[in-house]
Design a protein around this motif. Structure first.
Motif, short mmCIF file in Angstrom:
data_model
loop_
_atom_site.label_atom_id
_atom_site.label_comp_id
_atom_site.label_asym_id
_atom_site.label_seq_id
_atom_site.Cartn_x
_atom_site.Cartn_y
_atom_site.Cartn_z
N ALA A 1 0.83 -1.20 0.00
CA ALA A 1 0.00 0.00 0.00
C ALA A 1 0.87 1.25 0.00
O ALA A 1 1.95 1.26 0.57
N VAL A 2 0.38 2.32 -0.66
CA VAL A 2 1.03 3.62 -0.56
C VAL A 2 0.20 4.43 0.43
O VAL A 2 -0.93 4.81 0.14
N VAL A 3 0.76 4.60 1.63
CA VAL A 3 0.01 5.28 2.68
C VAL A 3 0.61 6.65 2.91
O VAL A 3 1.70 6.98 2.43
N TYR A 4 -0.11 7.43 3.67
CA TYR A 4 0.18 8.86 3.73
C TYR A 4 0.07 9.34 5.17
O TYR A 4 -0.87 9.00 5.88
N ASN A 5 1.06 10.10 5.60
CA ASN A 5 1.09 10.60 6.97
C ASN A 5 0.67 12.07 6.98
O ASN A 5 1.46 12.95 6.65
N SER A 6 -0.57 12.31 7.37
CA SER A 6 -1.08 13.68 7.31
C SER A 6 -0.46 14.57 8.39
O SER A 6 -0.57 15.79 8.33
N LYS A 7 0.22 13.96 9.35
CA LYS A 7 0.80 14.75 10.45
C LYS A 7 1.96 15.64 9.99
O LYS A 7 2.27 16.62 10.64
#
Lengths: 314, 472
Positions: free
Chosen positions: A137-143
């Motif tokens: 998966a290509v996940v994303y850290n909104s922090k």
């Protein structure tokens, strides 16, 4: 060479050295990431989308909306009128189905993040907000997201969307392969599970490539002899089979097989060289250009006197 | 303004008059006028009324952008993530600011001290261009308060933007240091100026490195979008060179444009040295810009040939490309070639304006107009986005003018023979005869600088150089 000019040269060299060190921090990092090519994790998962089976029921959209706790849509998920326009992913739709007329009846195409092996969004992000997980998966850290939207520019499939509606927490919104709630635990994403037509097949990416080619071979004439995503932009986790040429159903077939970062490597590799060479080059030019001129070779008053004479007078 | 300045109140040194009475900081800020006089002259200037109108409309909208979010001022396009703030504000302001490193390099590295009357305009133009590019960026970022993140919190070193962030931040500091010399003169702190002067060569070389890289990096940013930028504006191999090379004439021509405007609108602030050399220096800059434009034209054509994009010339995109190159590159090139040997200053200035226009158009084309060329629609920016972009540019003009009015950019600061400064040993005991011929101002300067000059690399040449001129 006198003391002063040696000092002058040393100073320039030290500044240059400092710059080079700073540069090698950036440069090395850039190089390490940019060199070689990444074919995807061996245990990476993927989904094979068979467009010939899709009937445009939008069940996958509804499942995604529920799983990702997205806002209630303006039109219900059984409303077929949405097919009148070509939609794209946005902050409240991580996946959408579009309808295409490609000769023999309608063809429906589900779009979502394709979870590239070497994602453009990931390599373009200056705060490293994106991660390609070992599950694929290509996940994303909104922090850490600053909201520069370069990933949206870099995505060849136009997938990441920006939460423009928020003034205080605008972040990127995109399909994350249900990584947190499902994929991590070995479960298929919600859309795959919900699909009533078995359009979506979940599995190891390497198995799906084999499966796709088998389907093409075993069903003569049903498919175009290509799996879209097998090699496109370095390969994607989500791949497509189609009965009509891919460009007729909205796919960009001009992307090529190189990952996006390959385009950028030319520039990235010049960076450490410029950082290393420029200081000495320009300090050297300075010494050459000003030798015997007003900057002088540092012989104290002699030099000043000379300057007095040489200085052009208006 | 001119009328008031003719009253003989011009602040151009620490002293009000020959009797040694100093300007106060407030008086310096008011340009030697009383507050009433200052306000009067401001009100009499119609341009200020135009600015006031722009701010009256723009400031509430800017506040709204941060209160309601980006979707209130833009079309919230997911297909065109970068609008006017970046397409114009960042991508066009930065190349026009390459003047800082170019004039710095010419004067300090190549020893072209004849360019000094405009060196400081070049440096200031660079600093302000970058500063406002960053301000445009802050308006555009979703979470501007996280701008320092790539420096401190999370690192994405494979990203071109990571380089841009680091280089723009570093280069901004370098430029602040370069411009601070004139601030220290104005505020009356010679030690600060000496400190900066010692670093001049290092700062200048750092400026070249950082400029080469991030001017190019802004171009390289588009190599992330190979299918989105129209092929005529895209070149995988040369994009960064196209951006870097076009920034060179862009920056030089911006200095020509700014000095032209300054000469026209604030002649009272320009000293004789500036006024008497400007025409000649305009031609010098024009020569540099001509070489830059010719090189740029060549490498653009090489870019087209390298990717074999000639067939696009027959399309509407091709016509637009030919327009951009025709008006923004070829026309100024022809005008420069005509103007330079004939010393036709007005034509050279016109050509500079076209060059600036051409660079801006190129960046706006690459980032917005020719971006997503395969998509069926072009995005026209929201009117509120246009208002904010115009207003930030208006702030840029106000700040630019504020500094030009005050700091010794267009004029040379007159140093006064201050006694305590002379108390510093004026030389190493071998004071040469020529020094006696210098004016008190020059010997003051010499006295202050000499102890430093003996042990420093950068101050020697400059100190000698300026004292030489001071004596004239």
């Amino acid at each position: 060479m006198s003391g002063i000019s040696r000092r002058k040269f040393l100073c320039a060299t030290v500044v240059g050295g400092a710059m080079t060190t700073l540069g090698s921090v950036c440069g090395k990092g850039g190089k390490a990431w940019a060199s070689g090519s990444f074919e995807g994790y061996p245990e990476g998962m993927g989904v094979l989308v068979d467009l010939t089976r899709c009937i445009g029921c939008r069940t996958c959209e509804a499942a995604c909306n529920k799983e990702q706790k997205l806002p209630e849509p303006d039109q219900p998920f059984n409303d077929q009128s949405v097919f009148n326009t070509k939609r794209r992913t946005d902050e409240s739709h991580y996946t959408v189905v579009n309808k295409y007329d490609a000769g023999q009846g309608p063809v429906y195409r589900k779009i979502q993040c394709n979870h590239c092996n070497e994602p453009g969004c990931l390599t373009s992000c200056f705060v490293n907000a994106y991660t390609k997980t070992k599950e694929g998966a290509v996940v994303y850290n909104s922090k850490v997201c600053v909201g520069c939207r370069t990933c949206m520019v870099a995505c060849p499939f136009n997938i990441p969307a920006f939460k423009y509606s928020s003034a205080t927490d605008p972040v990127i919104k995109k399909c994350i392969f249900c990584h947190e709630t499902r994929l991590k635990n070995g479960l298929p994403p919600a859309c795959v599970e919900a699909c009533p037509q078995a359009v979506l097949t979940f599995g190891y990416r390497k198995d799906l490539v084999k499966l796709g080619h088998e389907r093409i071979r075993n069903n003569a004439g049903r498919y175009v002899d290509q799996i879209y995503g097998e090699t496109e932009v370095g390969g994607t986790g989500w791949m497509y089979l189609s009965g009509v040429p891919f460009e007729q159903v909205g796919f960009d077939t001009t992307l090529g097989n190189e990952p996006i970062i390959s385009n950028v490597k030319d520039f990235l590799s010049t960076v450490p060289m410029v950082l290393a060479i420029w200081p000495a080059l320009f300090s050297g030019i300075h010494l050459l250009a000003t030798k015997g001129k007003d900057h002088g070779s540092g012989h104290g008053e002699d030099d000043h006197v000379k300057n007095e004479k040489e200085e052009p007078r208006p | 303004m001119k009328k008031f300045m003719n009253m003989g109140l011009l602040v151009d040194s620490h002293n009000k008059s020959a009797d040694g009475k100093k300007w106060t900081l407030l008086e310096k800020l008011f340009l030697g006028l009383t507050p009433q006089q200052y306000i009067m002259q401001a009100l009499l200037n119609p341009f200020n009324w135009l600015l006031a109108l722009i701010f009256a409309v723009g400031l509430p909208i800017l506040a709204g952008r941060f209160y309601f979010g980006l979707n209130w001022v833009t079309h919230s396009s997911n297909d065109y993530p970068w609008g006017l703030f970046l397409g114009f504000g960042l991508f066009a302001m930065v190349p026009l600011s390459s003047s800082g490193f170019q004039l710095g390099t010419a004067c300090e590295v190549f020893g072209r001290h004849d360019l000094e009357p405009i060196e400081r305009v070049g440096l200031l133009n660079g600093l302000l261009g970058y500063l406002f590019a960053v301000i445009y960026l802050l308006c555009d970022l979703g979470q501007p308060w996280r701008l320092p993140y790539p420096m401190a919190v999370a690192f994405g070193p494979a990203s071109v933007l990571f380089l841009v962030a680091w280089h723009v931040a570093t280069y901004l500091s370098v430029q602040v240091a370069e411009v601070s010399a004139s601030f220290f003169e104005w505020i009356g702190w010679p030690l600060g100026k000496q400190g900066v002067r010692k670093m001049t060569l290092g700062l200048t070389v750092a400026g070249i490195i950082l400029s080469t890289l991030h001017q190019g990096a802004l171009g390289a940013l588009f190599t992330y979008a190979p299918g989105k930028v129209h092929p005529l504006w895209y070149s995988a191999s040369f994009q960064w060179l196209h951006f870097f090379v076009s920034s060179l004439p862009g920056g030089l021509c911006m200095v020509i444009t700014v000095t032209t405007i300054a000469r026209k609108t604030m002649e009272w602030r320009c000293d004789e040295r500036f006024k008497s050399t400007l025409d000649k220096l305009t031609i010098t800059l024009a020569k540099g810009a001509t070489m830059g434009l010719a090189t740029y034209l060549t490498i653009k054509l090489i870019g087209v040939a390298h990717d074999n994009e000639w067939s696009y010339f027959a399309t509407g995109w091709g016509a637009w490309f030919i327009f951009e190159m025709g008006v923004g590159v070829i026309l100024p090139l022809i005008l420069f070639v005509y103007a330079i040997p004939r010393n036709a200053f007005a034509i050279a200035r016109l050509a500079a304006f076209f060059t600036v226009f051409g660079v801006v158009l190129n960046r706006v084309n690459t980032a917005m107009i020719c971006f997503n060329w395969k998509l069926p629609y072009r995005e026209i920016p929201h009117w509120r986005e246009v208002v904010i972009a115009v207003m930030i540019y208006a702030i840029y003009i106000v700040v630019y003018r504020f500094i030009l009015y005050r700091l010794p950019i267009l004029y040379q600061w007159k140093e006064e023979p201050v006694l305590e400064a002379v108390a510093v040993p004026s030389s190493n005991g071998r004071a040469p005869a020529y020094r006696e011929a210098l004016s008190p101002a020059a010997s003051y300067r010499e006295a202050v600088e000499e102890p430093v000059a003996i042990s420093s690399y950068a101050a020697t040449g400059l100190g000698a150089d300026e004292s030489g001129r001071g004596g004239l």
